[in-house]
Enzyme design. Structure first.
Site, PDB file in Angstrom:
ATOM      1  N   GLY C 149       0.785  -1.341  -0.464  1.00 24.73           N
ATOM      2  CA  GLY C 149      -0.111  -0.098   0.305  1.00 24.73           C
ATOM      3  C   GLY C 149       1.352   1.162   0.529  1.00 24.73           C
ATOM      4  O   GLY C 149       2.057   1.618   0.173  1.00 24.73           O
ATOM      5  N   CYS C 150       0.133   1.952  -0.356  1.00 26.66           N
ATOM      6  CA  CYS C 150       0.911   3.241  -0.314  1.00 26.66           C
ATOM      7  C   CYS C 150       1.509   3.865   1.077  1.00 26.66           C
ATOM      8  O   CYS C 150       2.236   4.042   1.334  1.00 26.66           O
ATOM      9  CB  CYS C 150       0.312   4.484  -0.993  1.00 26.66           C
ATOM     10  SG  CYS C 150      -1.297   5.017  -0.679  1.00 26.66           S
ATOM     11  N   TYR C 151       0.528   3.969   1.686  1.00 26.66           N
ATOM     12  CA  TYR C 151       0.605   4.628   3.102  1.00 26.66           C
ATOM     13  C   TYR C 151       1.871   3.224   3.769  1.00 26.66           C
ATOM     14  O   TYR C 151       3.161   3.852   4.456  1.00 26.66           O
ATOM     15  CB  TYR C 151       0.220   4.667   4.700  1.00 26.66           C
ATOM     16  CG  TYR C 151      -1.048   5.831   4.199  1.00 26.66           C
ATOM     17  CD1 TYR C 151      -0.474   7.215   4.336  1.00 26.66           C
ATOM     18  CD2 TYR C 151      -2.307   5.975   3.316  1.00 26.66           C
ATOM     19  CE1 TYR C 151      -1.527   8.015   4.003  1.00 26.66           C
ATOM     20  CE2 TYR C 151      -3.152   6.695   3.422  1.00 26.66           C
ATOM     21  CZ  TYR C 151      -2.980   8.173   3.568  1.00 26.66           C
ATOM     22  OH  TYR C 151      -3.703   9.294   3.223  1.00 26.66           O
ATOM     23  N   THR C 153       3.914   1.559   2.754  1.00 24.18           N
ATOM     24  CA  THR C 153       5.192   1.981   1.693  1.00 24.18           C
ATOM     25  C   THR C 153       6.035   3.165   2.257  1.00 24.18           C
ATOM     26  O   THR C 153       7.469   3.382   2.296  1.00 24.18           O
ATOM     27  CB  THR C 153       4.638   2.016   0.651  1.00 24.18           C
ATOM     28  OG1 THR C 153       4.775   1.010  -0.287  1.00 24.18           O
ATOM     29  CG2 THR C 153       6.899   2.694   0.097  1.00 24.18           C
TER      30      THR C 153
END
Lengths: 346, 346, 346, 346
Positions: C149-151, C153
């Site tokens: 997921g972006c967060y 990462t």
């Protein structure tokens, strides 16, 4: 206290109207309707009003609405104000319609541009186009006011001095308008989706926007002859504001200072139209949150054209602010009652 | 590898050029100069280049610069490229000037609009206006290229098909352009101060912007007769992008589809000009970060006018991207070398 | 050429993947699917790709898809990649899932946070969490990669050096993250409506966001003991970028310079993680459009806490860029193939 | 009418103060000073005030100023209000300082964080920290009010109920704040240059911001013991608003609803603090343009921490609005005189 109702209170124009009316010393918010949010409190939908407006949104019920209000504002898409118009007329109340149903005098033109049958054509003749700077006397005695569109407000105020005095070649008028995204309303669409809209600038409705006949109707009226224009709206990555840049060939030799003076004379005494001194140009930020329309005129001696710039807040002078101004005119109140403040800057 | 230098590497156009040249397979970044930041590494000034470009910024030293480069890009305010032009000519190197010094053919016009003496007038005749889609052959053999201004690029590409074929009344042309704020550069001013600029839209340089004579020069060349226009630039609350909305009376009866086809023919084979299918309109987001110029044409049968929309990224096709395209033309490389990518969306 | 398919090509992560894969020298875009836009060409939905990607969007047909692709990317909401996982396993292809289906190792945790049955639990054990900087070897030989997921990462890369070396009290970790709006996708909602979002900053999913267990899983793995954190995501009025600000008590006496050096050692040789020199802080603009993760560490001697800042582009290192990086690792290509460029600035 | 003066009327806090005071029914704008724009009219510098405030900006002349005003507002960088404090005290006038000179009780702490000698230390003891919700009685009788900083206002109001009642472990407090760009003032810098700031999110002053000791002073006072915090400010791409996200370990077992009720009790009767119902979160847009501070509390049972969210408009409750509120308290007027309006939305 005058009892007022807002039909469509949870669109952007409606909510702005609620905010203004809540601060207006002579009115009482009697009815707020919302199709989507009926049953909720207004502040559940618009959190800035928490603690400020405590009022439950209701379903639209025409008979009940008219019985509880002296003046009704309709802030709905076109087509919905017609039945309200009939009922208001029958029961001796008053209507200020922020939609398009009572702006156009020619019902055929309405039907052709809006693709909708007009079911209140009998009311159209007596309805008044609610631009107080130009139609103040008619508004005062009216029962139904067609509150002008946002683009037309900016365009007509910008061009009125030229057309009224035949200073512009009516065959050369170009109106290039740029609007903030709130003008597209609170309805969801890709066009108003943040990631698509921010850092983006684009035209839309090229040569086909419905405000065109409204602008032409009023400019023709001012000119005393038919006026056809090119009008191009654009979507700008900001919330509030319209700037219209307008072009036309001058019919008289005037320089920028002379024409600016002429505009200042024309709008002398007008509380909400600010003709800027030569060298200052309108910007949307200078009018945001206020009911002002800022104007400048520049003559280009190289081409013989005038460039008129006109800035408004589309939700204020372009919608809710002007509606309150119309209310004040109708009621014989000072025109800036509840509107007597500067915008927010920066 | 071709050795290149960028004079003024820490302005926005200069930095974009550095980014593009760093990814260009046929060039080597030889010299980067910066008046403000000499002695620092490029990535200390532009953090996106950390780990990508490791190069110390130097003071500008003309003789040293020319000796170390095959091709020099000047990305400076007007007036600074003239001495570079002289030296490049003397030493057999090549110059692509992103400023205004080599765009105007008439030195008097330059001096009148830019209020600066032109000290390289002898070079002006042989300098080529670097719009590859129109002047490809001349650019190929040139020593000095005047890279077009951002607004002129959008305007000229949008109007060229009409003027070349006498399809527009040259006395009726209006160019209403809207630019992102990066076009005003990295220099500090209230006009580009975030809180003043965001949520704001305004015109500037009304009837006086210096890109006017550049646009008129090229349009006149295309038309084979003098063309005078009204050009109004506006500042838009976004970083990148120009959209120009252009108006003029058509001299032939064509509808939107026919005119669109004509444009597609005119730009056939052009890698960077995208004539959009009828019904699609240009938007600045669709070209941001790319070297594309997107065009649409709409005929308004009510007024007999055409509305041309033209979108570019002002730092790419309007500055650095076009400069690299010119480099490729000069060197006989495929025109999209180092420019072969789509923009960033959203 | 490796044949690749993108399932969900018209979301923002999917479209970014298409853009990257179209420029990747070793792959061929074989299948693009879209539920909403099947039958249209990709450029009709994403105008920046006009002239760059000419490919018709297809309905999702699992059997056909797997037969035509070597590697499949799923860019869909959670729950949709499970059947693809089964088929890919059966037919000997490979899957990189940008959704959440193959990130969590504990199926119960998945079902509890995502309120969805996991129908491919048998595949979970062999699926690899696709953060190449930490799991490179496992990714190389994997069949199914759960793209982070972006967060997570941004958070995991920021905290990994501390946890791996027991330099932080695991009971004191706070992760305060701020994301651009593109992270919410292309689906319409009031939360992503321009007028509601611009000039607005707000938290959401307070103490309940689904990326929490993903972050905790990976931090626990690195720490060799269970780690529980507070994670608060916020919506920021910009399109791209995540900045995570992270806090925790240090367990050793280190100053900012020493800790910075330690981070530089930890990430030595990593192409996409840039540990900034002390005194430089990450910003989302410095990574926008690139696959970089920028990090800084600051020790506050007054409180004994470290403040870690971590910036990524959520659509690149936080989604599509990382997916391409994983593809490169799987295929044994240089890890920056098709990703070898700086971001766009400004 | 009370005669008021604004020193530093052309910064953003000063201009907001002028706007508010111009609409305040009990005051008369007597003197406006500006170092940069002395001699110009206020509306030449702030165009939204054209036609609303017609007043020439003056050079700062301390003796003249004090003789013409009953109450003076200083809206200047720190260090400039000290001489005004002396003169006001000597001549029996009153001072509300929007800068930092009269906020800190410990002159050594001031001198250490602000790197400036304090030349009015004799006045510090009697100056009152102007947060009316906590210090109303003291403000009423004060001569000098130190108007709180923007970040401290959001943080202290958010944490006061917890600290006053020992509900939070004072060693665990993290304050992560995000501010719009207007907080950085109207002075030009790259940090506030539009193209650098928009589409960007970044931290600054990490572990070193000067509002830290101010926050700690007030929290310590409330807790009755020394409190040290981590405070990290961030720059957000918007004009107005601060959202502070605050974390700490609870010392009692309370759930979200119970803690919310407790906050509502604590702030009962406060006109400008709105404790939102559980499930609603503060957003900067809901307070923009108003003097409100919106609060929510969420208990995370997984970690035993509370997450407090606090939103204000940094120019209103964080500066000019609070200054007017302090004026009202000083004068014994209803506290919302001249501040009785909702914010602007959207």
């Amino acid at each position: 206290m005058i009892k007022v109702g807002v039909v469509g209170a949870t669109g952007y124009a409606g909510a702005e109207l609620v905010r203004l009316l809540a601060g207006h010393p002579k009115v009482e918010l009697s009815v707020l309707t919302s199709q989507t949010y009926a049953g909720k409190n207004m502040w559940e939908v618009f959190p800035h009003l928490y603690g400020m407006v405590d009022k439950t949104l209701e379903e639209f019920n025409l008979s009940d609405l008219v019985s509880r209000c002296d003046v009704i504002f309709t802030a709905l898409p076109h087509g919905h104000a017609m039945p309200v118009g009939h009922e208001v007329m029958r029961r001796g109340r008053r209507l200020i319609d922020l939609g398009a149903d009572f702006r156009l005098k020619d019902v055929d033109v309405y039907q052709s541009w809006y693709k909708t049958e007009h079911t209140a054509s009998v009311l159209v003749a007596s309805a008044v186009y609610g631009l107080p700077e130009l139609n103040r006397a008619e508004i005062r005695g009216s029962v139904i006011v067609g509150n002008p569109g946002c683009y037309p407000t900016s365009a007509i105020l910008g061009l009125a001095p030229l057309l009224t005095n035949k200073l512009i070649d009516t065959e050369t008028i170009i109106i290039d308008s740029k609007s903030g995204v709130s003008g597209a309303g609170r309805g969801l669409s890709l066009k108003t989706h943040f990631s698509e809209t921010t850092e983006n600038f684009q035209a839309y409705g090229v040569a086909t926007h419905r405000h065109t006949p409204e602008i032409e109707q009023e400019l023709s009226e001012l000119a005393g002859m038919p006026v056809t224009v090119n009008f191009t709206p654009h979507l700008t990555p900001m919330v509030r504001g319209i700037l219209s840049t307008m072009y036309g060939k001058l019919t008289a030799e005037l320089n920028t200072e002379e024409l600016t003076d002429f505009y200042r004379q024309f709008y002398k005494g007008e509380r909400f139209v600010r003709v800027l001194p030569a060298g200052m140009y309108p910007s949307t930020k200078a009018v945001a949150g206020s009911n002002h329309c800022d104007l400048s005129v520049t003559v280009d001696p190289r081409t013989g054209r005038v460039i008129v710039l006109s800035a408004i807040d589309n939700l204020m002078k372009g919608a809710a602010g002007q509606a309150v101004q119309n209310l004040n005119v109708m009621l014989g109140l000072p025109e800036d009652t509840g509107l007597d403040f500067a915008g927010m800057y920066p």
